[in-house]
Design an enzyme around this catalytic site. Structure first.
Site, PDB file in Angstrom:
ATOM      1  N   CYS A  72       0.865  -1.175   0.000  1.00 23.04           N
ATOM      2  CA  CYS A  72       0.000   0.000   0.000  1.00 23.04           C
ATOM      3  C   CYS A  72       0.906   1.230   0.000  1.00 23.04           C
ATOM      4  O   CYS A  72       1.710   1.410   0.927  1.00 23.04           O
ATOM      5  CB  CYS A  72      -0.872  -0.040   1.253  1.00 23.04           C
ATOM      6  SG  CYS A  72      -1.878   1.424   1.484  1.00 23.04           S
ATOM      7  N   CYS A 188      -0.783   3.751  -6.740  1.00 19.46           N
ATOM      8  CA  CYS A 188      -1.665   3.139  -5.737  1.00 19.46           C
ATOM      9  C   CYS A 188      -1.869   1.713  -6.195  1.00 19.46           C
ATOM     10  O   CYS A 188      -2.103   1.468  -7.393  1.00 19.46           O
ATOM     11  CB  CYS A 188      -2.997   3.888  -5.682  1.00 19.46           C
ATOM     12  SG  CYS A 188      -4.300   3.021  -4.761  1.00 19.46           S
TER      13      CYS A 188
HETATM   14  N1  DGL Z   1      -3.913   0.624  -2.240  1.00 16.28           N
HETATM   15  C1  DGL Z   1      -3.492   1.690  -1.411  1.00 16.28           C
HETATM   16  C2  DGL Z   1      -2.352   2.487  -1.978  1.00 16.28           C
HETATM   17  O1  DGL Z   1      -1.519   1.892  -2.649  1.00 16.28           O
HETATM   18  C3  DGL Z   1      -4.537   2.469  -0.662  1.00 16.28           C
HETATM   19  C4  DGL Z   1      -5.694   3.007  -1.393  1.00 16.28           C
HETATM   20  C5  DGL Z   1      -6.693   3.541  -0.393  1.00 16.28           C
HETATM   21  O2  DGL Z   1      -7.059   2.780   0.494  1.00 16.28           O
HETATM   22  O3  DGL Z   1      -7.052   4.714  -0.496  1.00 16.28           O
HETATM   23  O4  DGL Z   1      -2.201   3.650  -1.747  1.00 16.28           O
END
Ligand code: DGL
Length: 266
Positions: A72, A188
């Site tokens: 993440c 993301c």
């Molecule tokens: N998948 C996550 C990232 O890479 C988080 C996205 C989210 O929960 O807003 O930032």
């Protein structure tokens, strides 16, 4: 067999798990989706950090992980430094928007970056951006677009909302970046699951860059493991703090893995 924890706010980290399963077939993965608190992108740094701590402690206590992949970008931006201080004996691999690979491969030097508001607003991202601009031997122009709601739309598998948000954010981005933008960083881990839509909207002149494979290679280095080519993959354990069925469905849809998911007790 080594056990690796893989953690995201929701289903987005499955894009990293996909690369990890290909790179390290003889590894046991425990995937956690913090769906009860997703999306992280519009939460405060303190909230994201507290959840990251809590889940890491659980993965260590209940699953004895040998390493953690913070799949993440938002959690990496807000929490990785503290996490490494709290767990100095645990190897932690983070995920950051692929600015460096984009800078290397872009011909025009005009690069778009899509990420959450949390990632783009973080001090860690500001430093990453600064390093690329400083190290470059030619002018580079990064146009950064926060994508409120996009991870959530992907999380809900809401195709019309995903399309509408991609259209809106790419329109704003192209106004900033201009027609020469040739590289788009998916900053993301949810966004690779919208890659088809993004690619269609951007056109063939734009290359999409994500971090799944480099993160998987880094994890292999950290574990000191030689992946056994052709070895049988161990099915991952899937845990979610809410809606485990939605996680199992996402794993089936995107990773072609048919296993149930369980609730996460933290
Ligand atoms: N998948 C996550 C990232 O890479 C988080 C996205 C989210 O929960 O807003 O930032």
């Amino acid at each position: 067999m080594k056990t690796v924890g893989v953690f995201d706010s929701g289903v987005g980290g499955l894009s990293v798990l996909r690369a990890l399963l290909a790179e390290l077939p003889g590894t046991r993965f425990v995937y956690v989706a913090d769906s009860a608190h997703a999306p992280y992108g519009e939460r405060s740094a303190a909230e994201v950090s507290a959840r990251t701590d809590r889940i890491t402690a659980h993965l260590r206590e209940a699953h004895g992980i040998d390493a953690l992949v913070l799949a993440c970008n938002t959690a990496t931006a807000h929490a990785i430094d503290e996490l490494r201080k709290t767990h100095p004996d645990l190897p932690v691999v983070g995920v950051e928007p692929a600015l460096k690979p984009a800078a290397t491969s872009s011909r025009s030097g005009r690069i778009g970056v899509l990420a959450t508001r949390g990632t783009l607003g973080s001090a860690r991202f500001a430093q990453l951006l600064e390093r690329q601009i400083h190290a470059a031997t030619r002018p580079l122009h990064f146009s950064c677009q926060p994508c409120d709601g996009l991870a959530d739309a992907i999380e809900r598998h809401d195709a019309p909302a995903t399309l509408a948000l991609c259209e809106r954010y790419l329109q704003t981005l192209s106004e900033q970046a201009g027609p020469d933008m040739d590289t788009l960083v998916l900053g993301c881990t949810h966004y690779p699951f919208a890659a088809e839509v993004l690619s269609r909207l951007c056109g063939p002149q734009v290359t999409l860059v994500d971090t799944g494979t480099p993160v998987a290679r880094r994890t292999r280095q950290v574990l000191g493991t030689t992946a056994t080519a052709g070895g049988s993959a161990t099915p991952p354990l899937l845990l979610a703090s809410a809606s485990p069925d939605a996680l199992a469905q996402a794993a089936q849809r995107w990773l072609n893995i048919q296993i149930p998911a369980s609730g996460l007790p933290v």
